[in-house]
Design a protein around this motif. Structure first.
Motif, PDB file in Angstrom:
ATOM      1  N   TYR A   1      70.638  37.913 -29.862  1.00  0.00           N
ATOM      2  CA  TYR A   1      70.309  36.553 -30.000  1.00  0.00           C
ATOM      3  C   TYR A   1      71.235  35.412 -30.091  1.00  0.00           C
ATOM      4  CZ  TYR A   1      68.099  32.614 -33.117  1.00  0.00           C
ATOM      5  OH  TYR A   1      67.446  31.811 -33.653  1.00  0.00           O
ATOM      6  N   LYS A   2      71.195  34.293 -29.257  1.00  0.00           N
ATOM      7  CA  LYS A   2      72.086  33.369 -29.407  1.00  0.00           C
ATOM      8  C   LYS A   2      73.524  33.625 -29.082  1.00  0.00           C
ATOM      9  CE  LYS A   2      69.437  29.844 -31.984  1.00  0.00           C
ATOM     10  NZ  LYS A   2      68.945  29.288 -30.603  1.00  0.00           N
ATOM     11  N   GLN A   3      73.847  34.923 -28.098  1.00  0.00           N
ATOM     12  CA  GLN A   3      75.047  35.562 -28.132  1.00  0.00           C
ATOM     13  C   GLN A   3      76.229  34.663 -27.616  1.00  0.00           C
ATOM     14  OE1 GLN A   3      75.998  36.310 -24.665  1.00  0.00           O
ATOM     15  NE2 GLN A   3      74.135  35.244 -23.752  1.00  0.00           N
ATOM     16  N   TYR A   4      75.629  33.556 -26.976  1.00  0.00           N
ATOM     17  CA  TYR A   4      76.675  32.566 -26.125  1.00  0.00           C
ATOM     18  C   TYR A   4      77.674  31.855 -27.506  1.00  0.00           C
ATOM     19  CZ  TYR A   4      73.341  28.919 -27.784  1.00  0.00           C
ATOM     20  OH  TYR A   4      72.512  28.063 -28.413  1.00  0.00           O
ATOM     21  N   ILE A   5      76.997  31.872 -28.559  1.00  0.00           N
ATOM     22  CA  ILE A   5      77.632  31.170 -29.765  1.00  0.00           C
ATOM     23  C   ILE A   5      78.858  32.168 -30.106  1.00  0.00           C
ATOM     24  CG2 ILE A   5      77.588  30.364 -32.042  1.00  0.00           C
ATOM     25  CD1 ILE A   5      74.517  29.394 -31.590  1.00  0.00           C
ATOM     26  N   ILE A   6      78.451  33.236 -30.205  1.00  0.00           N
ATOM     27  CA  ILE A   6      79.609  34.363 -30.651  1.00  0.00           C
ATOM     28  C   ILE A   6      80.729  34.349 -29.573  1.00  0.00           C
ATOM     29  CG2 ILE A   6      80.274  36.758 -30.940  1.00  0.00           C
ATOM     30  CD1 ILE A   6      77.133  36.934 -32.228  1.00  0.00           C
TER      31      ILE A   6
ATOM     32  N   ASP B   1      76.337  41.531 -24.056  1.00  0.00           N
ATOM     33  CA  ASP B   1      74.988  41.027 -24.286  1.00  0.00           C
ATOM     34  C   ASP B   1      74.144  42.384 -24.059  1.00  0.00           C
ATOM     35  OD1 ASP B   1      72.693  40.041 -24.432  1.00  0.00           O
ATOM     36  OD2 ASP B   1      72.887  38.702 -22.490  1.00  0.00           O
ATOM     37  N   THR B   2      73.871  42.641 -25.333  1.00  0.00           N
ATOM     38  CA  THR B   2      72.859  43.936 -25.359  1.00  0.00           C
ATOM     39  C   THR B   2      71.453  43.901 -25.357  1.00  0.00           C
ATOM     40  OG1 THR B   2      73.174  44.213 -27.716  1.00  0.00           O
ATOM     41  CG2 THR B   2      74.883  45.545 -26.486  1.00  0.00           C
ATOM     42  N   GLY B   3      70.995  42.541 -25.086  1.00  0.00           N
ATOM     43  CA  GLY B   3      69.474  42.300 -25.009  1.00  0.00           C
ATOM     44  C   GLY B   3      68.901  41.726 -25.992  1.00  0.00           C
ATOM     45  N   LEU B   4      67.960  40.567 -25.888  1.00  0.00           N
ATOM     46  CA  LEU B   4      67.450  39.795 -26.892  1.00  0.00           C
ATOM     47  C   LEU B   4      66.846  40.829 -27.904  1.00  0.00           C
ATOM     48  CD1 LEU B   4      67.093  37.038 -27.977  1.00  0.00           C
ATOM     49  CD2 LEU B   4      65.114  36.888 -26.494  1.00  0.00           C
ATOM     50  N   ASN B   5      65.944  41.469 -27.347  1.00  0.00           N
ATOM     51  CA  ASN B   5      64.873  42.061 -28.391  1.00  0.00           C
ATOM     52  C   ASN B   5      65.059  43.804 -28.616  1.00  0.00           C
ATOM     53  OD1 ASN B   5      62.919  40.035 -28.717  1.00  0.00           O
ATOM     54  ND2 ASN B   5      62.750  40.206 -26.491  1.00  0.00           N
TER      55      ASN B   5
END
Length: 259
Positions: free
Chosen positions: A55-60, A99-103
């Motif tokens: 979730y919102k991985q781009y911020i990390i 990125d291991t996925g949103l859900n």
């Protein structure tokens, strides 16, 4: 050793903040709680991290991609846009963000970073809890146990004061502010794992919850060791938790600040 950190969930119980940023980026004392967790590991010599994003991985990713510059003193010549480094206050960390996925569930997130951990023991934790835990001691006790996985366990206090009342007269017989809970040890979320743990995680699946079937099977096989932590531990599940942690930090009473 590397430390794997779960940082991909939605953090719905802290929605006041997580509608804009992922939960591990919610701040304590001006720094993300993720930073505090990594500082704890770094204090014990673990400076390679694999972060399971979602979730919102781009911020990390943006935070760590620009971390060096944001934590250094620099001089910028606006005429030619050159940048001169004056002094660095950065960390000696290597951070791999996947990125291991949103859900995706926790077990499936861990499986998706297996190749970045390689065939070696590793630490594992969640990106939303702090503790004054001795990481090196957990590793030592894990090695002595000879098991596939060590779980740090903790016995929490109750959330509310306990009142005992005489049912006939309604007289209060005793009161105890936030006594121990039900006496049960709970999962405090700091693990030490052998690579065999990956054998308990299915391939090509995004529904595997690490805390359910994988850990249950590891227990059934007699391969889980408990490391009892009796110091400070606190997850950041709610806005109140975040306020409590910020208060401790502001008053310079943060027990997890071991660095």
């Amino acid at each position: 050793m590397k430390a794997v950190i779960f940082a991909g969930g939605f953090g719905t119980r802290l929605s006041e903040a997580t509608n804009l940023i992922p939960k591990p980026m919610v701040e304590i004392g001006g720094k993300p709680i993720l930073w505090h967790i990594m500082k704890t590991y770094g204090h014990y010599g673990i400076n390679e991290f694999v972060i399971c994003c979602g979730y919102k991985q781009y911020i990390i990713k943006e935070y760590f991609a620009n971390y060096f510059r944001h934590n250094s003193d620099i001089a910028v010549d606006l005429l030619d846009n050159s940048v001169k480094l004056l002094a660095s206050h950065s960390e000696d960390w290597k951070v791999t963000m996947i990125d291991t996925g949103l859900n995706t569930m926790t077990g499936s997130r861990l499986k998706r970073v297996q190749k970045y951990v390689a065939n070696e023991p590793f630490c594992l934790t969640y990106g939303d809890g702090v503790a004054d835990i001795d990481i090196l001691d957990t590793i030592q006790k894990h090695n002595e146990s000879g098991r596939y996985l060590s779980m740090t366990v903790y016995k929490p206090a109750g959330r509310f004061g306990s009142v005992h009342i005489d049912s006939a007269t309604n007289t209060v017989l005793s009161f105890e502010e936030k006594p121990d809970g039900e006496g049960n040890w709970i999962n405090a979320g700091f693990f030490v794992c052998e690579p065999e743990v990956f054998n308990y995680l299915p391939e090509n699946d995004d529904t595997c919850v690490f805390e359910k079937q994988p850990l249950e099977r590891i227990v059934k096989d007699g391969q889980m060791h408990a490391y009892k932590h009796t110091g400070f531990w606190k997850p950041m599940d709610t806005l109140r938790d975040n306020q409590d942690l910020n208060k401790l930090w502001a008053e310079e009473k943060a027990p997890w600040k071991v660095w």
